[in-house]
Write a protein that holds these residues in place. Structure first.
Motif, mmCIF file in Angstrom:
data_model
loop_
_atom_site.group_PDB
_atom_site.id
_atom_site.type_symbol
_atom_site.label_atom_id
_atom_site.label_comp_id
_atom_site.label_asym_id
_atom_site.label_seq_id
_atom_site.Cartn_x
_atom_site.Cartn_y
_atom_site.Cartn_z
ATOM 1 N N GLU A 418 0.876 -1.191 0.060
ATOM 2 C CA GLU A 418 -0.060 -0.270 0.018
ATOM 3 C C GLU A 418 0.935 1.246 -0.011
ATOM 4 O OE1 GLU A 418 -2.349 -0.387 3.332
ATOM 5 O OE2 GLU A 418 -3.711 -2.057 2.640
ATOM 6 N N LYS A 419 2.052 1.092 0.412
ATOM 7 C CA LYS A 419 2.931 2.448 0.504
ATOM 8 C C LYS A 419 3.951 2.631 -0.592
ATOM 9 C CE LYS A 419 3.604 2.001 5.725
ATOM 10 N NZ LYS A 419 4.097 1.768 6.626
ATOM 11 N N TRP A 420 3.814 1.484 -1.514
ATOM 12 C CA TRP A 420 4.794 1.655 -2.784
ATOM 13 C C TRP A 420 4.316 2.614 -3.763
ATOM 14 C CZ3 TRP A 420 4.980 -4.336 -4.530
ATOM 15 C CH2 TRP A 420 5.752 -5.111 -3.634
ATOM 16 N N ASP A 421 5.375 3.182 -4.550
ATOM 17 C CA ASP A 421 5.063 3.922 -5.805
ATOM 18 C C ASP A 421 4.779 3.223 -6.729
ATOM 19 O OD1 ASP A 421 5.711 6.442 -4.515
ATOM 20 O OD2 ASP A 421 7.804 5.980 -4.931
ATOM 21 N N ASP A 422 4.199 3.452 -8.000
ATOM 22 C CA ASP A 422 3.569 2.656 -8.946
ATOM 23 C C ASP A 422 4.678 1.677 -9.553
ATOM 24 O OD1 ASP A 422 1.069 3.772 -8.508
ATOM 25 O OD2 ASP A 422 1.268 5.127 -10.362
ATOM 26 N N HIS A 423 5.822 2.336 -9.842
ATOM 27 C CA HIS A 423 6.955 1.505 -10.370
ATOM 28 C C HIS A 423 7.332 0.326 -9.548
ATOM 29 C CE1 HIS A 423 9.467 3.926 -7.657
ATOM 30 N NE2 HIS A 423 10.328 2.808 -8.108
ATOM 31 N N VAL A 424 7.251 0.202 -8.197
ATOM 32 C CA VAL A 424 7.564 -0.633 -7.073
ATOM 33 C C VAL A 424 6.905 -1.973 -7.483
ATOM 34 C CG1 VAL A 424 8.102 -1.214 -4.958
ATOM 35 C CG2 VAL A 424 8.370 1.047 -5.629
ATOM 36 N N GLY A 425 5.755 -1.913 -8.096
ATOM 37 C CA GLY A 425 4.852 -3.118 -8.091
ATOM 38 C C GLY A 425 5.565 -3.994 -9.081
ATOM 39 N N ARG A 426 6.374 -3.678 -10.016
ATOM 40 C CA ARG A 426 6.903 -4.315 -11.174
ATOM 41 C C ARG A 426 7.734 -5.613 -10.423
ATOM 42 N NH1 ARG A 426 7.263 -3.233 -16.193
ATOM 43 N NH2 ARG A 426 8.985 -4.462 -16.659
ATOM 44 N N ARG A 427 7.921 -5.653 -8.980
ATOM 45 C CA ARG A 427 8.617 -6.572 -8.355
ATOM 46 C C ARG A 427 7.691 -8.164 -8.476
ATOM 47 N NH1 ARG A 427 8.657 -5.672 -2.863
ATOM 48 N NH2 ARG A 427 10.480 -6.333 -2.287
ATOM 49 N N GLN A 428 6.378 -7.748 -8.653
ATOM 50 C CA GLN A 428 5.564 -8.890 -8.627
ATOM 51 C C GLN A 428 5.265 -9.593 -9.903
ATOM 52 O OE1 GLN A 428 6.331 -7.971 -5.146
ATOM 53 N NE2 GLN A 428 4.928 -9.572 -5.374
ATOM 54 N N LEU A 429 6.104 -9.113 -10.840
ATOM 55 C CA LEU A 429 6.127 -9.838 -12.184
ATOM 56 C C LEU A 429 6.696 -11.230 -12.230
ATOM 57 C CD1 LEU A 429 6.842 -6.743 -14.565
ATOM 58 C CD2 LEU A 429 4.724 -7.952 -14.513
ATOM 59 N N VAL A 430 7.507 -11.289 -10.936
ATOM 60 C CA VAL A 430 8.080 -12.674 -10.765
ATOM 61 C C VAL A 430 7.728 -13.313 -9.498
ATOM 62 C CG1 VAL A 430 10.160 -12.294 -12.349
ATOM 63 C CG2 VAL A 430 10.281 -11.840 -9.813
ATOM 64 N N LYS A 431 7.885 -14.519 -9.343
ATOM 65 C CA LYS A 431 7.873 -15.095 -7.975
ATOM 66 C C LYS A 431 8.639 -14.687 -6.905
ATOM 67 C CE LYS A 431 5.491 -19.535 -9.348
ATOM 68 N NZ LYS A 431 5.700 -20.918 -9.407
ATOM 69 N N PRO A 432 7.985 -14.351 -5.676
ATOM 70 C CA PRO A 432 9.217 -13.954 -4.751
ATOM 71 C C PRO A 432 9.909 -15.205 -4.235
ATOM 72 C CG PRO A 432 6.845 -14.204 -4.082
ATOM 73 C CD PRO A 432 6.608 -14.310 -5.261
ATOM 74 N N GLY A 433 10.986 -14.920 -3.477
ATOM 75 C CA GLY A 433 11.847 -16.117 -3.385
ATOM 76 C C GLY A 433 12.316 -16.074 -1.894
ATOM 77 N N ILE A 434 12.889 -17.375 -1.590
ATOM 78 C CA ILE A 434 13.648 -17.347 -0.108
ATOM 79 C C ILE A 434 14.803 -16.554 -0.008
ATOM 80 C CG2 ILE A 434 14.309 -19.028 1.261
ATOM 81 C CD1 ILE A 434 12.742 -21.365 -0.157
ATOM 82 N N THR A 435 15.629 -16.586 -1.189
ATOM 83 C CA THR A 435 16.710 -15.544 -1.128
ATOM 84 C C THR A 435 16.773 -14.752 -2.451
ATOM 85 O OG1 THR A 435 19.116 -15.638 -1.036
ATOM 86 C CG2 THR A 435 18.278 -17.353 -2.613
#
Length: 485
Positions: A418-435
Motif C-alpha cells: 500500500e505504501k509503494w510507488d507505482d513502479h515498485v509493483g513491477r517486483r511482482q512480475l516474478v515469484k518472490p524468493g527465499i533468497t
C-alpha cells in the motif's frame, strides 16, 4: 590539440595496478600447478614417466607441464586479469571459465591430430576441479579488493561530464549504492550555465565545461572521463571530446541514461556511424522460465527430504522454547499481486503483533518493514534461527506448492504494498524468493530505496546464471550473518 598527461602522473595514478595483477597471476600459477600435479597423481600415481597411449606419445609429466603452461597462458589471453573487470560483475568468472574450456579444447585437438590418447579421466578431473579452485581464489581476491575499495584504495580517478542533474544521480549511485566499484570521482564538468568553476555538485568540485574536460581531467591526474546524460551533449561535442583524449592516456567511458540493464540484454550495432544500443525486453516466459520452475520444485523436494531431521529438531526447539505453534503463517503478496500464506519457523512470542505498537518508535528497518536489533519479542531460539536464516526453511514448502521460488524478490506484506510507488509493483512480475539480491546485499541493513532497486534489478534482468550467482552468494551472506536480526 591533444591533451597529454605526464608519465609521472600516469605512473602515480596506476602504481597499484601492476602489483595487483602480478599477485593474481602468481595465485593463478599456483592453483593451476597444484591441480595439474594432483590430477596426475590421482590418475597415474606418482610415476612422472607414465606414458600416454599412441604412436611416439610423450610421458604424462610433459603433458602436465604443457597443459599447465597452456592454461596459464589462456588466463592471460582471455584478459581475466583486466583491471576493468577485476572485483566486480560476472565477466571475470566467465573469462576464467572460458580459459579452462579453451585449454580442454586445445588438448582435445592436439590429441586428435597426433593420435595421442590423452586420458579422459585425467582431463575431466583437472579442468573442472581447477576451474572451481580458480573461482574460489578469485572470490577471495574479490573480497580483499572490495574491502580495500571500501577504504578508498585501489581506485581509478575519474571526472564525470554531463548535465548537473544526471551527474548528481551518478555520483549518488557511486557513493551510496556500492562502495566496491573502482572509481574515485575527483571532479565534474557540466553542460550549459552550470559549468561555472568554484561551485560543487554533491561535494565534488566543478572543474569547468565539457569543452575543457580533457584539460581538467589531465590537471586532476584522472584516468577516465565518464560521459553521462548524453541527451544534452551534442554529437559534435562528444566527438571532439573523444578526439581530444586520443593520445592523452585518459580513457573515455560513456554511460547511457537507461540504468539497471545487464550486459546480456544489450546489443550494440553501428548505424550511420552511430553506436545504437539495443535493449532487449525482460523475459517473463519461455524455456528458461520452465527450467527455473522445474528446478525450483525438484530442488525444494530434495531439500525437504534431506533436511527432514533438522526440521524435526528445530520444530522441537521452537515448541520447547515458548508456548505456541511451530510454524508462523503470514499472508504475503506474490506473483501478480496474488496473496498467499508464507510459512516460517516461529521466532517470536505469540503476542508479538499486539506488542508491535509498544516498540514501533524503535524501528531500525528500512522505513517500510519493521526491524529492530535485540527485538524483545524474539525468543532465544528464534534469535539463533534468524542469525543463520534457518527460520526461512519452511518456505521450501511454499516453493513446492508454487507460491514462491528459491531465488526472487522479497515477499512483501500487504501493508507494505500500500505504501509503494507505482513502479515498485513491477517486483511482482516474478515469484518472490527465499533468497535474492536483497538478502545477499545486506537484508535489513539496506535502505528502502536500495532494497527496491535491487529487487527491480533482479526482476528486469533475471537469468539462470544470475540465480546461480545469488545462490552462491547466499551461502556467504548466511555465514556472515549480515543484516540478519
Amino acid at each position: 590539440m591533444a591533451v597529454v598527461r605526464s608519465k609521472a602522473d600516469v605512473a602515480a595514478s596506476q602504481r597499484w595496478v601492476k602489483p595487483l595483477q602480478r599477485r593474481i597471476l602468481i595465485a593463478d600459477v599456483f592453483v593451476v600447478t597444484m591441480v595439474m600435479v594432483l590430477a596426475h597423481g590421482v590418475r597415474f600415481g606418482w610415476d612422472p614417466f607414465a606414458r600416454m597411449a599412441g604412436p611416439s606419445s610423450p610421458a604424462y609429466v610433459w603433458v602436465t607441464v604443457a597443459v599447465s603452461a597452456m592454461w596459464i597462458l589462456q588466463l592471460s589471453w582471455t584478459h581475466s586479469r583486466d583491471l576493468r573487470i577485476l572485483g566486480q560483475g560476472p565477466e571475470e568468472y566467465q573469462r576464467v571459465g572460458a580459459a579452462g574450456l579453451r585449454t580442454f579444447a586445445a588438448v582435445a585437438i592436439v590429441g586428435f591430430l597426433t593420435h595421442w590418447q590423452v586420458s579422459r579421466g585425467y582431463l575431466l578431473f583437472a579442468i573442472p576441479v581447477g576451474t572451481l579452485a580458480l573461482f574460489g581464489y578469485r572470490r577471495a581476491w574479490r573480497l580483499w579488493i572490495a574491502e580495500q575499495r571500501r577504504m578508498g584504495r585501489l581506485r581509478q580517478r575519474a571526472v564525470i561530464v554531463g548535465p548537473r542533474r544526471t551527474v548528481e544521480q551518478v555520483i549518488s549511485r557511486l557513493r551510496f549504492t556500492s562502495l566496491e566499484h573502482s572509481f574515485e570521482v575527483v571532479g565534474v564538468c557540466l553542460t550549459g550555465a552550470d559549468a561555472a568553476q568554484g561551485s560543487e555538485v554533491s561535494d565534488v568540485p566543478v572543474l569547468g565545461s565539457i569543452s575543457g574536460a580533457p584539460d581538467a581531467a589531465a590537471n586532476a591526474a584522472a584516468e577516465y572521463i565518464i560521459l553521462v546524460g548524453t541527451e544534452e551533449v551534442s554529437l559534435r561535442e562528444a566527438r571532439r571530446l573523444e578526439w581530444a583524449l586520443e593520445e592523452s592516456g585518459i580513457g573515455l567511458i560513456v554511460a547511457p541514461t537507461v540504468a539497471d540493464i545487464t550486459v546480456p540484454r544489450v546489443a550494440v550495432r553501428q548505424v550511420a556511424g552511430l553506436p545504437f544500443m539495443h535493449v532487449e525486453p525482460p523475459q517473463f516466459t519461455g524455456a528458461a522460465r520452465v527450467i527455473k520452475e522445474v528446478a525450483d520444485r525438484v530442488g525444494a523436494a530434495l531439500a525437504l527430504m534431506v533436511l527432514s531431521l533438522p526440521f524435526a529438531a528445530i520444530a522441537i526447539a521452537v515448541r520447547i522454547s515458548s508456548p505456541g505453534p511451530v510454524l508462523f503463517r503470514q499472508e504475503r503478496v506474490g506473483l501478480g499481486h496474488e496473496p498467499f500464506e508464507m510459512l516460517k519457523f516461529r521466532t517470536m512470542y505469540v503476542d508479538a503483533e499486539e506488542r508491535l505498537a509498544e516498540i514501533e518508535a524503535a524501528n531500525e528497518g528500512n522505513g517500510v518493514h519493521f526491524k529492530m536489533h535485540d527485538d524483545p519479542r524474539v525468543t532465544p531460539v528464534g534469535r539463533f534461527l534468524r542469525r543463520l536464516s534457518l527460520d526461512e526453511l519452511p518456505q521450501l514448502i511454499n516453493v513446492l506448492k508454487g507460491d514462491m521460488s528459491i531465488v526472487g524478490p522479497r515477499p512483501p506484506l500487504a501493508r507494505e504494498v500500500e505504501k509503494w510507488d507505482d513502479h515498485v509493483g513491477r517486483r511482482q512480475l516474478v515469484k518472490p524468493g527465499i533468497t535474492g539480491l536483497w538478502q545477499v546485499s545486506g537484508r535489513s541493513d539496506l535502505a528502502w530505496d536500495e532494497s527496491v532497486r535491487l529487487d527491480l534489478h533482479y526482476t528486469q534482468n533475471w537469468s539462470l546464471g544470475l540465480d546461480a550467482i545469488i545462490l552462491m552468494r547466499t551461502v556467504w551472506a548466511v555465514v556472515a550473518g549480515r543484516g540478519a536480526y
